[in-house]
Design an enzyme around this catalytic site. Structure first.
Site, PDB file in Angstrom:
ATOM      1  N   ASP A 408      -1.956  -7.561   9.610  1.00  0.00           N
ATOM      2  CA  ASP A 408      -0.841  -6.670   9.884  1.00  0.00           C
ATOM      3  C   ASP A 408      -0.118  -6.301   8.595  1.00  0.00           C
ATOM      4  O   ASP A 408       0.108  -7.142   7.723  1.00  0.00           O
ATOM      5  CB  ASP A 408       0.131  -7.373  10.850  1.00  0.00           C
ATOM      6  N   GLU A 461      -4.406  -3.053   8.507  1.00  0.00           N
ATOM      7  CA  GLU A 461      -3.453  -1.963   8.699  1.00  0.00           C
ATOM      8  C   GLU A 461      -2.721  -1.772   7.373  1.00  0.00           C
ATOM      9  O   GLU A 461      -2.099  -2.710   6.859  1.00  0.00           O
ATOM     10  CB  GLU A 461      -2.455  -2.313   9.804  1.00  0.00           C
TER      11      GLU A 461
END
Length: 728
Positions: A408, A461
């Site tokens: 993330d 990401e």
């Protein structure tokens, strides 16, 4: 089992250090010690009235005395060599207890393990640090080990010692920062923490950073866990899985479905069956779980992890989660887990200031704090921290058989000035804002995982545009397998949110992504990020009235599925949930009582199965040969047409998308090959809520130039629609 030395005498200053909770190596004093021809046995058992040492071999008994310090007992046994023993203890309330002395054991962790850990290269360190049921010298118990180099003293505390930090003080392993203690006869499922005496004299308790299980929040003690499990997924790994086709259903386990019987959550085992049935029916190939590592606050969705080695107790035990993954594999479904090495929470339940000093985070606040999220950043340049994270990634792949990890918010790791104002960050040694330690860590992480688990997918990401994230490390890349295409997602949602009347002015938002579609290995995502923080839902971002919103949404999903790249959709968006994500309730399944939502779900299902069954949609996802524009410049009509290809000409698909509510009864489009073209799919079919496509007959190409092609067909192009044609 004795600590051997030629001469032994009790150092009463050392005893005082022990009973005041300051001793960092109690084995030096407690236990059995040889002294010339005799042995001494010392014990510290607060609340004991009498203590007797009993030989396990001949049952001889020797009573210890306590003369100077309450709770400290000692006996000298003359003309005796060391022997295996236990204590018979009588407490002040009359209760009796047999105790195997935890200070009768030699160090357990091998110096080689310690050296590798301190060098940052012990990738199975989770087998040594933490709480591990084991057998030492024939005695069952639990080995506790923790890294706390700045602590003056560390003790294991729990119900088994009434949370008394003076009872089970741990041995400091010299020159390592590690404390360890084998506690005999301790059973599985015991809860525990570490009581730490810091350099400045503060005493506090911390959960175990390497804990394999925890209590259910709001309690946060660590739990001794059994990680044994009989896996049955050999066939899953033996089968030839088509990893080229990847269509991911992103899930928050606690909000997918709720029991409705008074319980807060389903167990991992229960939700596995519900989820697998749904995912299989819908045609998804993988699920991606928002973080299931233990976290304190539901509102962080798991992204502020407090126990990196423990699946959250919200849904059950470690074995329950193993069953979950095993069950998914039995249904042919891959499991990807979100993993968050980008931050650690500042709360006392986490690793922040673990031993009273910055440890897992840098000491300088300009390096350690992420003001955007109110969290700490890991110290990626410290060997033991880097080792903690790399071995943690390997742990989930090895112990839980997960098929992929998604990191993330990589940008928060890559940039020293991420979320920080001028003057509140420190440049790197070259004056730049790149976090060189984080970059080196990520490259090492990806290299090690690919060496050990080449089948595991590493997904990232990253919203800043950092280049070559999916490039090979040996070629200057970062080594990830896939990257979320956030630019594509933002451009397309921005385009679709426009009134169709104005879309012609933003036509490039539809087409620009193909210029960079092969720079990285991309996943096209409509994730939880698009439906949190008051953003509503994806359908709510579509313009127009009720019917027009659904037409736009069908077109959006159709264009996504036809575009090069793997796919990801967040739960609830497949049936047009109108509200944004709420972690405190299940997704709005009751909407399926309404035809429009059921029809949309069936449309997504049909689209998913079409994707899996048409190799042209995935075979060359990472190669420019798999895509070719027919017409990308029809901005005034807001129409795009293109083909998707595989290595078989017969599998070629012609796709035409109309992004306006205006129909085109006789729309001419160039074709790649002469022949008869059949419409095999259209988002405007009546069963999908449309008016019904009028391309019911074969479209025979004519030698009429169009779109730079020698041959073309004339089709009926429905408003706000996506149509797919195939050469017959």
């Amino acid at each position: 089992m004795a600590n051997k030395r030629p001469v032994f005498a009790i150092n009463w200053a050392e005893v005082d250090s022990l009973v005041t909770g300051c001793h960092d190596n109690p084995h030096h004093l407690l236990g059995m010690h040889e002294s010339m021809d005799d042995v001494y046995v010392n014990a510290y058992i607060p609340g004991a009235e009498s203590v007797t040492v009993v030989s396990k071999t001949n049952k001889k008994r020797y009573k210890l005395t306590s003369d100077r310090v309450p709770g400290f007992f000692s006996v000298k046994i003359e003309n005796q060599n060391s022997f295996v023993y236990y204590f018979d203890v009588v407490f002040g309330d009359g209760k009796k207890k047999k105790i195997v002395d935890p200070y009768a054991f030699e160090p357990v962790i091998d110096p080689i393990d310690i050296s590798k850990f301190n060098d940052g290269i012990h990738y199975e360190i989770y087998e040594k640090l933490g709480a591990h049921p084991c057998i030492v010298d024939g005695i069952e118990g639990v080995l506790f080990a923790v890294w706390a180099p700045n602590a003056k003293r560390v003790s294991v505390v729990g119900n088994f010692n009434a949370w008394n930090g003076k009872m089970h003080a741990m041995r400091r392993v010299e020159y390592s920062g590690i404390f360890e203690l084998f506690v005999p006869e301790l059973e599985l499922d015991e809860i525990y923490k570490y009581e730490i005496l810091s350099k400045n004299g503060d005493v506090f308790m911390k959960p175990d950073p390497y804990a394999n299980a925890t209590e259910l929040r709001p309690a946060n003690a660590s739990r001794v866990a059994d990680l044994s499990y009989d896996w049955t997924d050999e066939k899953y790994y033996a089968d030839e899985h088509n990893t080229k086709a990847m269509n991911i259903y992103e899930v928050h386990l606690g909000a997918f479905k709720r029991p409705g019987d008074g319980r807060e959550f389903f167990n991992y085992k229960e939700i596995a069956k519900e989820l697998a049935e749904y995912v299989t029916d819908m045609g998804y190939t993988h699920i991606e779980l928002m973080p299931i590592m233990e976290h304190e606050l539901d509102g962080t969705y798991g992204y502020q992890t407090t126990a990196f080695y423990a699946p959250t107790a919200r849904y059950g035990t470690p074995q329950d989660f193993m069953f979950f993954v095993d069950y998914m594999h039995g249904k042919g479904i891959g499991v990807i887990c979100d993993w968050v090495p980008s931050q650690l929470p500042m709360t006392t339940a986490g690793m922040a200031r673990f031993d009273g000093e910055p440890l897992y985070e840098p000491a300088d606040a300009r390096r350690s704090e992420n003001p955007r999220w109110g969290t700490y950043i890991f110290d990626y340049g410290r060997n033991e921290v880097k080792n903690y994270l790399i071995s943690n990634a390997l742990y989930w792949i090895s112990k839980y058989h997960v098929d992929g990890l998604r990191i993330d918010s990589l940008a928060s790791m890559l940039y020293l000035d991420y979320g920080k104002s001028y003057g509140n960050w420190i440049p790197n040694q070259y004056g730049g804002n790149e976090n060189l330690d984080a970059i080196a860590f990520l490259k090492e992480l990806n290299t090690i995982i690919k060496e050990r688990f080449p089948q595991c997918m590493l997904i990232v990401e990253e919203e800043s545009g950092w280049p070559m994230l999916t490039g090979e490390v040996s070629s200057g890349g970062m080594g990830f397998d896939y990257r979320w295409n956030t630019t594509w997602m933002n451009d397309l949602l921005s385009y679709m949110a426009l009134d169709p009347l104005y879309r012609k002015y933003e036509h490039k938002k539809l087409t620009n992504s193909l210029a960079t579609a092969y720079d990285e290995n991309y996943i096209l995502e409509f994730s939880h990020n698009e439906v949190i923080d008051g953003k509503g839902s994806i359908v709510d971002q579509m313009p127009g009235g009720y019917e027009e919103k659904f037409s736009n949404l069908r077109l959006l999903y159709g264009y996504m599925m036809m575009h090069p790249g793997k796919k990801l959709l967040f739960m609830g968006q497949e049936f047009a949930q109108f509200k944004g994500f709420n972690e405190n309730s299940e997704i709005a399944w009751d909407l399926l009582d309404f035809d429009a939502h059921t029809i949309l779900r069936d449309y997504v299902k049909a689209l998913n199965h079409l994707y899996k069954n048409e190799p042209a949609l995935y075979a060359y996802d990472d190669q420019p040969d798999g895509f070719e524009w027919i017409n990308a410049t029809a901005a005034n009509e807001s129409v795009v047409s293109f083909i998707r290809k595989s290595n078989d000409k017969k599998e070629t698909l012609l796709i035409v998308c109309n992004f306006t509510p205006v129909p085109h009864e006789k729309y001419q489009v160039g074709v790649p090959h002469p022949g008869n073209y059949k419409e095999v799919f259209c988002s405007d079919y009546e069963q999908f809520g449309g008016d019904g496509s009028k391309n019911t007959t074969l479209k025979k190409s004519k030698r009429a130039a169009c779109d730079g092609r020698n041959n073309s067909i004339v089709i009926s192009l429905a408003p706000l629609s996506m149509s797919i044609f195939k050469l017959q």
